[in-house]
Design a protein around this motif. Sequence first.
Motif, short mmCIF file in Angstrom:
data_model
loop_
_atom_site.label_atom_id
_atom_site.label_comp_id
_atom_site.label_asym_id
_atom_site.label_seq_id
_atom_site.Cartn_x
_atom_site.Cartn_y
_atom_site.Cartn_z
N ILE A 13 0.83 -1.20 0.00
CA ILE A 13 0.00 0.00 0.00
C ILE A 13 0.87 1.25 0.00
CG2 ILE A 13 -1.66 1.32 1.39
CD1 ILE A 13 -2.92 -1.50 2.08
N ALA A 14 1.93 1.27 0.78
CA ALA A 14 2.86 2.41 0.77
C ALA A 14 3.49 2.57 -0.61
CB ALA A 14 3.93 2.24 1.84
N GLU A 15 3.86 1.45 -1.23
CA GLU A 15 4.44 1.48 -2.58
C GLU A 15 3.42 2.02 -3.60
OE1 GLU A 15 7.39 0.62 -5.60
OE2 GLU A 15 7.55 0.75 -3.42
N LEU A 16 2.17 1.64 -3.46
CA LEU A 16 1.11 2.14 -4.34
C LEU A 16 1.05 3.66 -4.29
CD1 LEU A 16 -1.54 1.62 -6.07
CD2 LEU A 16 -2.74 1.66 -3.87
N PHE A 36 -5.21 2.47 -10.52
CA PHE A 36 -6.64 2.45 -10.19
C PHE A 36 -7.29 1.19 -10.78
CE2 PHE A 36 -5.41 6.80 -9.80
CZ PHE A 36 -6.29 7.40 -8.91
N THR A 37 -8.39 0.78 -10.19
CA THR A 37 -9.19 -0.27 -10.80
C THR A 37 -9.73 0.27 -12.12
OG1 THR A 37 -11.20 0.45 -9.66
CG2 THR A 37 -9.85 -1.25 -8.56
N SER A 38 -10.20 -0.59 -13.00
CA SER A 38 -10.68 -0.14 -14.32
C SER A 38 -11.84 0.84 -14.19
CB SER A 38 -11.08 -1.33 -15.19
OG SER A 38 -12.13 -2.05 -14.57
N ASP A 39 -12.63 0.74 -13.12
CA ASP A 39 -13.74 1.67 -12.89
C ASP A 39 -13.42 2.65 -11.76
OD1 ASP A 39 -13.76 -0.15 -10.79
OD2 ASP A 39 -15.93 -0.43 -10.79
N GLY A 40 -12.14 2.77 -11.43
CA GLY A 40 -11.72 3.62 -10.32
C GLY A 40 -12.03 5.09 -10.54
N SER A 41 -12.09 5.81 -9.42
CA SER A 41 -12.40 7.24 -9.51
C SER A 41 -11.40 8.06 -8.68
CB SER A 41 -13.82 7.53 -9.03
OG SER A 41 -13.96 7.23 -7.66
N ARG A 117 -8.85 -1.91 -3.47
CA ARG A 117 -9.28 -3.27 -3.78
C ARG A 117 -8.07 -4.04 -4.28
NH1 ARG A 117 -13.29 -3.19 -8.31
NH2 ARG A 117 -13.99 -1.40 -7.12
N ARG A 118 -7.89 -5.26 -3.78
CA ARG A 118 -6.79 -6.10 -4.26
C ARG A 118 -7.28 -6.88 -5.47
NH1 ARG A 118 -3.13 -8.52 -0.14
NH2 ARG A 118 -5.03 -8.61 1.08
N ILE A 119 -6.55 -6.74 -6.57
CA ILE A 119 -6.90 -7.43 -7.81
C ILE A 119 -5.66 -8.17 -8.29
CG2 ILE A 119 -7.61 -7.13 -10.22
CD1 ILE A 119 -9.10 -4.59 -9.27
N GLN A 122 -2.55 -7.48 -6.35
CA GLN A 122 -2.03 -6.11 -6.29
C GLN A 122 -3.10 -5.16 -5.78
OE1 GLN A 122 1.21 -5.22 -7.09
NE2 GLN A 122 1.48 -7.44 -7.19
N TRP A 123 -2.72 -4.28 -4.86
CA TRP A 123 -3.65 -3.26 -4.39
C TRP A 123 -3.83 -2.20 -5.47
CZ3 TRP A 123 -6.73 -4.01 -0.50
CH2 TRP A 123 -6.35 -4.90 0.51
N ARG A 124 -5.10 -1.82 -5.69
CA ARG A 124 -5.46 -0.78 -6.65
C ARG A 124 -6.43 0.19 -5.97
NH1 ARG A 124 -1.45 -1.82 -8.87
NH2 ARG A 124 -1.22 -3.24 -10.61
#
Length: 133
Positions: A13-16, A36-41, A117-119, A122-124
């Motif tokens: 998460i810190a790396e993100l 971001f997730t594909s639908d992220g905002s 969300r982890r996908i 990987q955290w996104r």
Amino acid sequence: MNDVSGIADRTQIAELFARYCHSVDHGDADGWAALFTSDGSFEVVGAMRFVGHDQLRAMPGIVTEHGGGKWRHQITNIITEMAPDADIAQVRAYGLVTDWRDGGKLVTFADYEVALRRIDGQWRIAALTATAS
């Protein structure tokens, strides 16, 4: 929600957030959107809102345009809490932007509320809302 106890989760998460700052500051539109997730905002309350990778790709260009390539983002005081589903987390943090054309002068300071969300391991970022303080 429970505090994140795993060192691996905290490190990822810190790396993100480190990648978020470097990508937006250096005009890496694809790299920033990929966090971001594909639908992220991404929303700065009262100023802008982007949803989905196509819209998110615009943000690094806006930062470069307004900051002349000299703005730097920092995300600090990260508090992460896990949902009962281990692939969902909530983050509260501070976000500040400084302008290094002017000796590091503060441009803005905001409270961040972030849904992660982890996908595929990987955290996104599913949603990030920045509210100016």
